[in-house]
Design an enzyme around this catalytic site. Sequence first.
Site, PDB file in Angstrom:
ATOM      1  NE  ARG A 206     109.105  -9.694 -66.935  1.00 16.67           N
ATOM      2  CZ  ARG A 206     110.063  -8.597 -66.526  1.00 16.67           C
ATOM      3  NH1 ARG A 206     109.036  -8.292 -65.739  1.00 16.67           N
ATOM      4  NH2 ARG A 206     111.492  -7.733 -66.263  1.00 16.67           N
ATOM      5  CE  LYS A 230     111.865 -12.270 -66.204  1.00 17.81           C
ATOM      6  NZ  LYS A 230     113.323 -11.571 -67.029  1.00 17.81           N
ATOM      7  CG  HIS A 304     108.362 -10.314 -75.225  1.00 18.04           C
ATOM      8  ND1 HIS A 304     108.065 -10.627 -73.557  1.00 18.04           N
ATOM      9  CD2 HIS A 304     110.128 -10.330 -74.973  1.00 18.04           C
ATOM     10  CE1 HIS A 304     109.916  -9.925 -72.578  1.00 18.04           C
ATOM     11  NE2 HIS A 304     110.745  -9.682 -73.602  1.00 18.04           N
ATOM     12  NE  ARG A 307     108.469  -6.961 -71.112  1.00 20.07           N
ATOM     13  CZ  ARG A 307     108.652  -6.758 -70.027  1.00 20.07           C
ATOM     14  NH1 ARG A 307     107.773  -5.765 -69.334  1.00 20.07           N
ATOM     15  NH2 ARG A 307     110.525  -5.990 -68.916  1.00 20.07           N
ATOM     16  CG  HIS A 330     113.588  -4.286 -68.796  1.00 21.89           C
ATOM     17  ND1 HIS A 330     113.833  -2.593 -69.667  1.00 21.89           N
ATOM     18  CD2 HIS A 330     113.269  -4.499 -68.609  1.00 21.89           C
ATOM     19  CE1 HIS A 330     113.131  -3.728 -70.403  1.00 21.89           C
ATOM     20  NE2 HIS A 330     112.599  -4.767 -70.212  1.00 21.89           N
ATOM     21  CE1 TYR A 339     112.097  -3.556 -76.055  1.00 21.96           C
ATOM     22  CE2 TYR A 339     112.699  -2.728 -74.053  1.00 21.96           C
ATOM     23  CZ  TYR A 339     112.112  -3.616 -74.911  1.00 21.96           C
ATOM     24  OH  TYR A 339     111.645  -4.902 -73.978  1.00 21.96           O
TER      25      TYR A 339
END
Length: 359
Positions: A206, A230, A304, A307, A330, A339
């Site tokens: 990210r 995150k 993004h 990504r 994730h 995806y």
Amino acid sequence: MSSKDRRRVDLGGVRAELPEPAARLVDDYERHLALERGLSEHTVRAYVGDAVSLLGFLHGVDPAVDTGTNSHAVTSDATASDGGAHESNPVRSASERRQSLEGLDLPCLRAWLAGLRGSGASRTTVARRVAAARTFTAWARRQGLLDNDPGARLVAPRTQRALPAVLKAGELEEVLLASASGASEREPSALRDHAVLELLYATGVRVSELCGLDVGDIEFGRRVARVIGKGDKERVVPFGVPAERAVRDWLDSGRPSIVRAARKPGNGALFLGIRGGRLDPRTVRRLVHDAIRSVPQVTDLGPHGLRHSAATHLLEGGADLRTVQELLGHATLATTQLYTHVTVERLKTIHDQAHPRAR
């Protein structure tokens, strides 16, 4: 007021107009998100913006509107210290805070969301607001400011997740070749921009993760980068030879020039702005857009998009979902599975174009 204008209401102004007890309540909530839960600055800004919008609606300060492009103005310096402003009468203050939430019930929440939908917000935006409202009301209930939690009964609309836009491998190759050509001039910012592009695509990180990298987070011997994602979760992501070469060039030639010019030798950030500070995500977004727009007939994407492209190309190259999930950081496999739809759509397109009995 048009729907476009409504989406651009400055919630910083709404926060300033809230009754004092409600404003102090927002300060407490902001400190809770930043200091107790340790959420990122971006997440805190979004959650606080939604709380301000809801309280503004509750107190008639502002109708239910989208936080929009000016939501950055909603945060304050409330998180600068643990204590905040001293209050002469804490008991009275707690009572006033509780009174500031009178009327915050399920019908109120639904009316707030209805106003949001009426302003033209997407289903995804409304769903995000529902999640933010649930977080706020659950916190208020734990603080004893609400007798019950109305947000727990709030139902979010189902969202249709759009397939992410990606570039083909050949298109990204053109973008990176053009970037490498610019870096060959050895100008510091061009060396940096090329290293940013190569590392973003090579790792799929990210933009916030990229900007948070320090020089010591790069291990050239193993060609890996230690990334804080995150929830402050650390992961290790690999990168290839082209990215290694670009980052080495930046560290050897570009970064020292900027450090000397800015006279800020103590900054350990991997990527620097022209003034020597840590590179800002907005600058990364701009340079990515500029690099992609420089190649004719290539779909314009931001960081993004790189990504998304990295994940799609990994899957198309035979990588399994669990590996891609780990690389991208994730939390759930369901996010990574998005995806697979991209690759299936590409397979269908190729089949339609190439198979003699496809039509």
